[in-house]
Design a protein around this motif. Sequence first.
Motif, mmCIF file in Angstrom:
data_model
loop_
_atom_site.group_PDB
_atom_site.id
_atom_site.type_symbol
_atom_site.label_atom_id
_atom_site.label_comp_id
_atom_site.label_asym_id
_atom_site.label_seq_id
_atom_site.Cartn_x
_atom_site.Cartn_y
_atom_site.Cartn_z
ATOM 1 N N LEU A 164 9.818 -9.903 1.153
ATOM 2 C CA LEU A 164 10.030 -8.459 1.078
ATOM 3 C C LEU A 164 8.665 -7.798 1.247
ATOM 4 C CD1 LEU A 164 12.493 -8.294 -1.958
ATOM 5 C CD2 LEU A 164 13.015 -8.454 0.463
ATOM 6 N N SER A 165 8.486 -7.077 2.340
ATOM 7 C CA SER A 165 7.164 -6.557 2.689
ATOM 8 C C SER A 165 6.718 -5.435 1.759
ATOM 9 C CB SER A 165 7.159 -6.065 4.138
ATOM 10 O OG SER A 165 8.021 -4.962 4.267
ATOM 11 N N ALA A 166 5.444 -5.071 1.875
ATOM 12 C CA ALA A 166 4.818 -4.106 0.975
ATOM 13 C C ALA A 166 5.426 -2.713 1.111
ATOM 14 C CB ALA A 166 3.313 -4.045 1.235
ATOM 15 N N ILE A 204 5.205 -13.278 -6.574
ATOM 16 C CA ILE A 204 5.008 -11.838 -6.634
ATOM 17 C C ILE A 204 3.608 -11.553 -6.123
ATOM 18 C CG2 ILE A 204 4.912 -9.837 -8.156
ATOM 19 C CD1 ILE A 204 6.847 -11.520 -9.988
ATOM 20 N N GLY A 205 3.526 -10.901 -4.974
ATOM 21 C CA GLY A 205 2.243 -10.626 -4.332
ATOM 22 C C GLY A 205 1.405 -9.616 -5.086
ATOM 23 N N ILE A 218 5.316 -17.348 -9.778
ATOM 24 C CA ILE A 218 3.881 -17.168 -9.557
ATOM 25 C C ILE A 218 3.641 -15.670 -9.452
ATOM 26 C CG2 ILE A 218 1.912 -17.669 -8.064
ATOM 27 C CD1 ILE A 218 3.556 -20.109 -7.051
ATOM 28 N N VAL A 219 2.839 -15.143 -10.367
ATOM 29 C CA VAL A 219 2.603 -13.697 -10.425
ATOM 30 C C VAL A 219 1.168 -13.396 -10.007
ATOM 31 C CG1 VAL A 219 2.653 -11.642 -11.870
ATOM 32 C CG2 VAL A 219 4.272 -13.497 -12.314
ATOM 33 N N HIS A 220 1.061 -12.629 -8.915
ATOM 34 C CA HIS A 220 -0.232 -12.097 -8.474
ATOM 35 C C HIS A 220 -0.296 -10.594 -8.723
ATOM 36 C CE1 HIS A 220 -1.236 -15.821 -6.330
ATOM 37 N NE2 HIS A 220 -0.030 -15.797 -5.808
ATOM 38 N N GLY A 221 0.872 -9.962 -8.819
ATOM 39 C CA GLY A 221 0.961 -8.512 -8.949
ATOM 40 C C GLY A 221 1.396 -8.068 -10.323
ATOM 41 N N ARG A 222 2.240 -7.020 -10.368
ATOM 42 C CA ARG A 222 2.618 -6.387 -11.633
ATOM 43 C C ARG A 222 4.087 -6.641 -11.950
ATOM 44 N NH1 ARG A 222 3.157 -0.090 -13.140
ATOM 45 N NH2 ARG A 222 3.164 -0.367 -15.380
ATOM 46 N N VAL A 223 4.359 -6.987 -13.215
ATOM 47 C CA VAL A 223 5.726 -7.179 -13.699
ATOM 48 C C VAL A 223 5.881 -6.389 -14.989
ATOM 49 C CG1 VAL A 223 7.419 -8.831 -14.564
ATOM 50 C CG2 VAL A 223 5.911 -9.481 -12.698
ATOM 51 N N GLN A 230 9.378 -14.240 -1.691
ATOM 52 C CA GLN A 230 8.024 -13.701 -1.862
ATOM 53 C C GLN A 230 8.143 -12.193 -1.766
ATOM 54 O OE1 GLN A 230 5.026 -15.294 0.735
ATOM 55 N NE2 GLN A 230 3.658 -13.554 0.403
ATOM 56 N N ILE A 231 7.679 -11.503 -2.810
ATOM 57 C CA ILE A 231 7.815 -10.048 -2.866
ATOM 58 C C ILE A 231 6.433 -9.411 -2.791
ATOM 59 C CG2 ILE A 231 8.571 -8.098 -4.277
ATOM 60 C CD1 ILE A 231 10.731 -9.947 -5.408
ATOM 61 N N GLU A 232 6.302 -8.476 -1.857
ATOM 62 C CA GLU A 232 5.059 -7.717 -1.714
ATOM 63 C C GLU A 232 5.289 -6.238 -2.011
ATOM 64 O OE1 GLU A 232 2.176 -9.143 -1.254
ATOM 65 O OE2 GLU A 232 2.981 -11.138 -0.839
#
Length: 167
Positions: A54-56, A87-88, A103-108, A71-73
């Motif tokens: 899912l793109s940004a 999570i991008g 795997i979390v790279h962003g915000r949750v 993969q979520i951006e």
Amino acid sequence: MFSKTRVTEPRPSTSPAPAAASPAPGQSLPERPAAEGSAVPSAAPKPRSAPSILSADLHVTGNLKTQGDVQIEGIVEGDIRAHQLTIGESATIKGEIVADDVIVHGRVVGRVRGLKVRLTASARVEGDIIHKTIAIESGAHFEGSVQRQDDPLSNGITKKLAPPAAE
């Protein structure tokens, strides 16, 4: 073992037909399903396909459910259930996450339930994490509670974690 059988089968020219028809030889049975292609469908689900991305610039309002990898951006406002969820850095998730691998790279903002949960240095999580194994890199921002369970994906989890018992 196959070389001995194959050496004895080609000698008589009429033996292969009766041997194939008789259920006694165990070696002819595995060869037939492979020839019919029944082994191919059972092997087909094993290879994993590419993850859905899912793109940004995508904003989703609603729940996502898949048995595959995601993969979520972008931004998702809703619950997510997947096999592996990445999570991008530009992504924001507002809702509950349930996945085997997270795997979390962003915000949750919300609860995370997973067998393996990994918060990278750029992660920002506001909510409870229920896991079997967890890794939190230095620099990750986390506000909430962490609870280890043998089966964090089960539905019998209470809505709010109980405070530690005082003795």
